[in-house]
Every structure is written in structure tokens, then in C-alpha cells.
Design a protein around this motif. Structure first.
Motif, PDB file in Angstrom:
ATOM      1  N   LEU A  40       1.321  -1.441   0.217  1.00 45.16           N
ATOM      2  CA  LEU A  40       0.061  -0.255  -0.106  1.00 45.16           C
ATOM      3  C   LEU A  40       0.719   1.667   0.045  1.00 45.16           C
ATOM      4  CD1 LEU A  40      -2.372  -0.699   2.735  1.00 45.16           C
ATOM      5  CD2 LEU A  40      -2.490  -1.749   0.707  1.00 45.16           C
ATOM      6  N   ASP A  41       0.469   2.774  -1.077  1.00 47.97           N
ATOM      7  CA  ASP A  41       1.632   3.452  -0.914  1.00 47.97           C
ATOM      8  C   ASP A  41       0.352   4.298  -0.449  1.00 47.97           C
ATOM      9  OD1 ASP A  41       2.656   6.039  -1.963  1.00 47.97           O
ATOM     10  OD2 ASP A  41       2.593   4.720  -3.493  1.00 47.97           O
ATOM     11  N   LEU A  42       0.548   4.903   1.236  1.00 50.88           N
ATOM     12  CA  LEU A  42       0.178   6.242   1.167  1.00 50.88           C
ATOM     13  C   LEU A  42       0.871   7.886   0.994  1.00 50.88           C
ATOM     14  CD1 LEU A  42      -0.450   3.736   2.935  1.00 50.88           C
ATOM     15  CD2 LEU A  42      -0.965   5.517   5.080  1.00 50.88           C
ATOM     16  N   GLY A  43       1.309   7.802  -0.069  1.00 56.65           N
ATOM     17  CA  GLY A  43       2.351   9.227  -0.357  1.00 56.65           C
ATOM     18  C   GLY A  43       3.259   9.555   0.278  1.00 56.65           C
ATOM     19  N   THR A  44       3.244  11.235   0.861  1.00 51.93           N
ATOM     20  CA  THR A  44       4.684  11.123   1.648  1.00 51.93           C
ATOM     21  C   THR A  44       3.874  12.339   2.803  1.00 51.93           C
ATOM     22  OG1 THR A  44       4.373  13.660   0.167  1.00 51.93           O
ATOM     23  CG2 THR A  44       6.129  11.334  -0.911  1.00 51.93           C
ATOM     24  N   GLU A  45       2.759  12.695   2.545  1.00 54.80           N
ATOM     25  CA  GLU A  45       2.793  13.921   3.405  1.00 54.80           C
ATOM     26  C   GLU A  45       1.574  12.889   4.495  1.00 54.80           C
ATOM     27  OE1 GLU A  45       2.736  16.690   2.797  1.00 54.80           O
ATOM     28  OE2 GLU A  45       4.153  15.737   1.044  1.00 54.80           O
ATOM     29  N   LEU A  46       3.076  13.122   5.316  1.00 52.47           N
ATOM     30  CA  LEU A  46       1.859  12.093   6.691  1.00 52.47           C
ATOM     31  C   LEU A  46       3.087  12.518   8.003  1.00 52.47           C
ATOM     32  CD1 LEU A  46       0.648   8.044   5.849  1.00 52.47           C
ATOM     33  CD2 LEU A  46      -0.855  10.373   7.212  1.00 52.47           C
ATOM     34  N   ALA A  47       2.658  12.848   9.012  1.00 55.41           N
ATOM     35  CA  ALA A  47       4.091  12.312  10.235  1.00 55.41           C
ATOM     36  C   ALA A  47       4.149  11.009  10.759  1.00 55.41           C
ATOM     37  CB  ALA A  47       2.357  13.180  11.524  1.00 55.41           C
ATOM     38  N   PRO A  48       5.362  10.738  11.377  1.00 55.20           N
ATOM     39  CA  PRO A  48       5.044   9.196  11.650  1.00 55.20           C
ATOM     40  C   PRO A  48       4.032   8.600  12.769  1.00 55.20           C
ATOM     41  CG  PRO A  48       7.212  10.415  10.967  1.00 55.20           C
ATOM     42  CD  PRO A  48       6.490  11.520  10.727  1.00 55.20           C
ATOM     43  N   ARG A  49       3.506   9.693  13.727  1.00 58.35           N
ATOM     44  CA  ARG A  49       2.815   9.021  15.130  1.00 58.35           C
ATOM     45  C   ARG A  49       1.700   9.173  14.521  1.00 58.35           C
ATOM     46  NH1 ARG A  49      -2.204   9.933  16.278  1.00 58.35           N
ATOM     47  NH2 ARG A  49      -2.846   9.730  18.412  1.00 58.35           N
ATOM     48  N   ASP A  50       1.296   9.598  12.914  1.00 55.41           N
ATOM     49  CA  ASP A  50       0.026   9.192  11.969  1.00 55.41           C
ATOM     50  C   ASP A  50      -0.304   7.652  11.445  1.00 55.41           C
ATOM     51  OD1 ASP A  50      -1.065  11.489  13.216  1.00 55.41           O
ATOM     52  OD2 ASP A  50      -0.737  12.882  11.360  1.00 55.41           O
ATOM     53  N   PHE A  51       1.049   8.000  11.054  1.00 57.76           N
ATOM     54  CA  PHE A  51       1.667   7.027  10.170  1.00 57.76           C
ATOM     55  C   PHE A  51       1.202   5.284  10.985  1.00 57.76           C
ATOM     56  CE2 PHE A  51       4.729   3.690   7.946  1.00 57.76           C
ATOM     57  CZ  PHE A  51       3.789   3.455   6.991  1.00 57.76           C
ATOM     58  N   ARG A  52       1.582   5.584  12.177  1.00 51.98           N
ATOM     59  CA  ARG A  52       1.362   4.279  12.778  1.00 51.98           C
ATOM     60  C   ARG A  52       0.175   4.215  13.459  1.00 51.98           C
ATOM     61  NH1 ARG A  52       7.118   6.614  14.566  1.00 51.98           N
ATOM     62  NH2 ARG A  52       5.553   7.829  16.658  1.00 51.98           N
ATOM     63  N   ALA A  53      -0.022   4.840  13.676  1.00 47.70           N
ATOM     64  CA  ALA A  53      -2.009   4.859  14.448  1.00 47.70           C
ATOM     65  C   ALA A  53      -2.513   4.012  13.036  1.00 47.70           C
ATOM     66  CB  ALA A  53      -2.079   6.370  14.546  1.00 47.70           C
ATOM     67  N   ARG A  54      -2.209   4.697  11.524  1.00 47.43           N
ATOM     68  CA  ARG A  54      -3.163   4.024  10.812  1.00 47.43           C
ATOM     69  C   ARG A  54      -3.137   2.677  10.653  1.00 47.43           C
ATOM     70  NH1 ARG A  54      -3.530   7.829   5.162  1.00 47.43           N
ATOM     71  NH2 ARG A  54      -4.136  10.196   6.941  1.00 47.43           N
ATOM     72  N   LEU A  55      -1.476   2.239  10.570  1.00 44.12           N
ATOM     73  CA  LEU A  55      -0.899   0.183  11.267  1.00 44.12           C
ATOM     74  C   LEU A  55      -1.362   0.129  11.626  1.00 44.12           C
ATOM     75  CD1 LEU A  55       1.397  -0.595   9.427  1.00 44.12           C
ATOM     76  CD2 LEU A  55       3.451   0.220  11.369  1.00 44.12           C
ATOM     77  N   LEU A  56      -1.997   0.530  13.011  1.00 47.92           N
ATOM     78  CA  LEU A  56      -2.675  -0.269  13.586  1.00 47.92           C
ATOM     79  C   LEU A  56      -4.082   0.011  13.771  1.00 47.92           C
ATOM     80  CD1 LEU A  56      -1.029   0.488  17.139  1.00 47.92           C
ATOM     81  CD2 LEU A  56      -0.567  -1.645  15.967  1.00 47.92           C
ATOM     82  N   ALA A  57      -5.009   0.667  13.084  1.00 54.49           N
ATOM     83  CA  ALA A  57      -6.310   0.490  12.144  1.00 54.49           C
ATOM     84  C   ALA A  57      -6.634   0.232  11.444  1.00 54.49           C
ATOM     85  CB  ALA A  57      -6.424   2.224  12.347  1.00 54.49           C
ATOM     86  N   LEU A  58      -5.090   0.335  10.678  1.00 56.24           N
ATOM     87  CA  LEU A  58      -5.973  -1.251   9.396  1.00 56.24           C
ATOM     88  C   LEU A  58      -5.457  -2.218   9.712  1.00 56.24           C
ATOM     89  CD1 LEU A  58      -5.689  -2.037   6.484  1.00 56.24           C
ATOM     90  CD2 LEU A  58      -3.489  -2.258   6.205  1.00 56.24           C
ATOM     91  N   GLY A  59      -4.769  -2.949  10.748  1.00 60.35           N
ATOM     92  CA  GLY A  59      -4.980  -3.800  11.427  1.00 60.35           C
ATOM     93  C   GLY A  59      -6.072  -4.593  12.563  1.00 60.35           C
ATOM     94  N   THR A  60      -6.538  -3.532  13.292  1.00 66.28           N
ATOM     95  CA  THR A  60      -7.294  -3.557  13.385  1.00 66.28           C
ATOM     96  C   THR A  60      -9.481  -4.297  12.821  1.00 66.28           C
ATOM     97  OG1 THR A  60      -6.984  -2.517  16.088  1.00 66.28           O
ATOM     98  CG2 THR A  60      -9.861  -2.554  15.178  1.00 66.28           C
ATOM     99  N   ALA A  61      -8.744  -3.888  11.631  1.00 63.49           N
ATOM    100  CA  ALA A  61     -10.266  -3.828  10.996  1.00 63.49           C
ATOM    101  C   ALA A  61      -9.999  -5.235  10.254  1.00 63.49           C
ATOM    102  CB  ALA A  61      -9.992  -3.175   9.468  1.00 63.49           C
ATOM    103  N   LEU A  62      -8.429  -5.643   9.604  1.00 57.33           N
ATOM    104  CA  LEU A  62      -8.634  -6.659   9.050  1.00 57.33           C
ATOM    105  C   LEU A  62      -8.351  -7.867  10.096  1.00 57.33           C
ATOM    106  CD1 LEU A  62      -4.873  -5.806   7.278  1.00 57.33           C
ATOM    107  CD2 LEU A  62      -7.238  -6.502   6.136  1.00 57.33           C
ATOM    108  N   ALA A  63      -8.408  -7.988  11.457  1.00 49.52           N
ATOM    109  CA  ALA A  63      -8.795  -8.605  12.681  1.00 49.52           C
ATOM    110  C   ALA A  63     -10.111  -8.752  12.301  1.00 49.52           C
ATOM    111  CB  ALA A  63      -8.651  -8.202  14.153  1.00 49.52           C
ATOM    112  N   GLU A  64     -11.098  -7.571  12.362  1.00 46.75           N
ATOM    113  CA  GLU A  64     -12.583  -7.841  11.818  1.00 46.75           C
ATOM    114  C   GLU A  64     -12.695  -9.203  11.105  1.00 46.75           C
ATOM    115  OE1 GLU A  64     -13.893  -3.569  12.018  1.00 46.75           O
ATOM    116  OE2 GLU A  64     -13.416  -3.644  14.525  1.00 46.75           O
TER     117      GLU A  64
END
Length: 229
Positions: A40-64
């Protein structure tokens, strides 16, 4: 192989649940028509903190989604952030035999290439279990790597972007395919750049057991600190 096997999927404005639904069939594979991974390509306009949050959110959605489609609980086993410029040999990360790896790559000036190896399909073709194949022909060593070369594909990797590589990290045999956990191996070829960094956020999820504590996952998001159960 299907489209997701080599191409980056540009995320754009897709919501996390929609994105999870898009990639789940490619990652939670029950046969060899799916690649077992997605980039997955999320581009360049992110902060590392927000990137990590999205990573966990994606993991949670995949678990569901995994719970709905395959049963069993897919939970967070560990989360860590590290700087890696050393190349890796083909491998699966440690963890449960039924597991999912989310590798979150932050933008870097360090060139690298990422490869995926379908060891489960190779084992099936040889009438072996994945464990038997790795015991006799581990691709971390040249003979095994040559054996798996026809089962190897390179992703279209863009080091300057935030990217998430979802890897079915499982070791289950074909006979357990309905669990959606037919795995692949991965490895990276890296051109080290002294004085530069190549940050990677690694989140491992496994079927069964206890989840990582919420406070530890929060520390991972906010500070990049390691978390494990």
C-alpha cells in the motif's frame, strides 16, 4: 499472479475499513490465485505518528474481517520501530504459525528492493508441508533460494513514500487453507547509505492468545516504542 502481487495500491482517500476490505482477499488467501501479500502506498504527506496510528487501525480492521470470514481471533502480538540498512535473507518473522505481518516503511533516501517467496506453493508442488520444505531447502541459503526462484516476485517499492507491506506470515499447510493463512516469505535487498536512516514499523498479529496491552500499543503510536504481549 494477481495485480496486487507486484503493483503498489495507492491508498488515496479510502477509509481504513474500505482499504481492509480491498486487500483482505489478497492477504488472507485460501488458494494460490491470491498472492498472500499487498503493498500500500500512502504517499508522502504524513507524520510518522499518524502513520503508526493508521498501521494499527488497519490491523484492527483486518482482524474484524478475519473473524467474520475465517473465525478465530487475530490479535496484536508485537509492535516495534527500528532502523534497518542490513539486507535480509528470505525468511518469515517469528510468531504464531497463523500470523500476519504489517511492515510500515517510512520515507527514506536508502534504496531497497523487496521480494516475496511463495514457499507454501512450492511445498505443495513438491508434496511437502511448509515446515518440511524449510527444513530441507531453506531459501536463506543458496540451494533453497534457487529452488524458490520460480516462486519469487519483486514488489514495486518506492522508498521515498510511506508504504505498508502486508505479509501473510503463516506456516500452515495447504490442508488448512480454509483458515486463510497460506503464507509467503519475504526479504530485502538494501543499498546502505551511511548517515541516513531507513525506519521500519513492524506489527505482528497472530491467531489466538492474548492481545498486546492497549497502553503498550499507545506508546508505540506516540513514541515508536516497542510493545509485545
Amino acid at each position: 499472479m494477481p495485480e496486487l502481487s507486484t503493483a503498489r495500491l495507492v491508498v488515496g482517500t479510502q477509509t481504513i475499513p474500505a482499504l481492509a476490505a480491498r486487500v483482505a482477499p489478497a492477504v488472507f488467501r485460501t488458494d494460490f490465485t491470491a498472492p498472500g501479500f499487498a503493498l500500500l502506498d500512502l504517499g508522502t504527506e504524513l507524520a510518522p505518528r499518524d502513520f503508526r496510528a493508521r498501521l494499527l487501525a488497519l490491523g484492527t480492521a483486518l482482524a474484524e474481517l478475519y473473524e467474520e470470514r475465517h473465525g478465530g481471533g487475530l490479535v496484536f502480538v508485537s509492535a516495534s520501530r527500528f532502523d534497518q540498512q542490513s539486507p535480509t535473507r528470505p525468511h518469515r518473522d517469528g510468531g504464531p504459525d497463523a500470523s500476519l505481518l504489517l511492515l510500515g516503511y517510512e520515507p527514506t533516501e536508502v534504496p531497497s528492493r523487496i521480494y516475496l517467496l511463495d514457499h507454501v506453493r512450492c511445498a505443495f508442488d513438491r508434496r511437502q508441508s511448509p515446515c518440511e520444505l524449510l527444513d530441507c531447502c531453506n531459501p536463506a541459503f543458496p540451494p533453497g533460494e534457487e529452488l524458490l526462484r520460480p516462486y519469487t516476485v519483486e514488489t514495486v517499492f518506492e522508498p521515498a513514500h510511506f508504504q505498508i507491506l502486508l505479509v501473510n506470515n503463516s506456516l500452515l499447510p495447504w490442508e488448512e487453507r480454509e483458515r486463510g493463512m497460506l503464507g509467503v516469505l519475504h526479504h530485502a535487498v538494501i543499498e546502505p547509505r551511511p548517515g541516513r536512516s531507513r525506519p521500519i514499523n513492524s506489527v505482528l498479529m497472530g491467531v489466538g492468545g492474548e492481545d498486546v496491552a492497549e497502553a503498550d500499543l499507545l506508546a508505540f503510536v506516540e513514541e515508536g516504542e516497542g510493545a509485545s504481549r
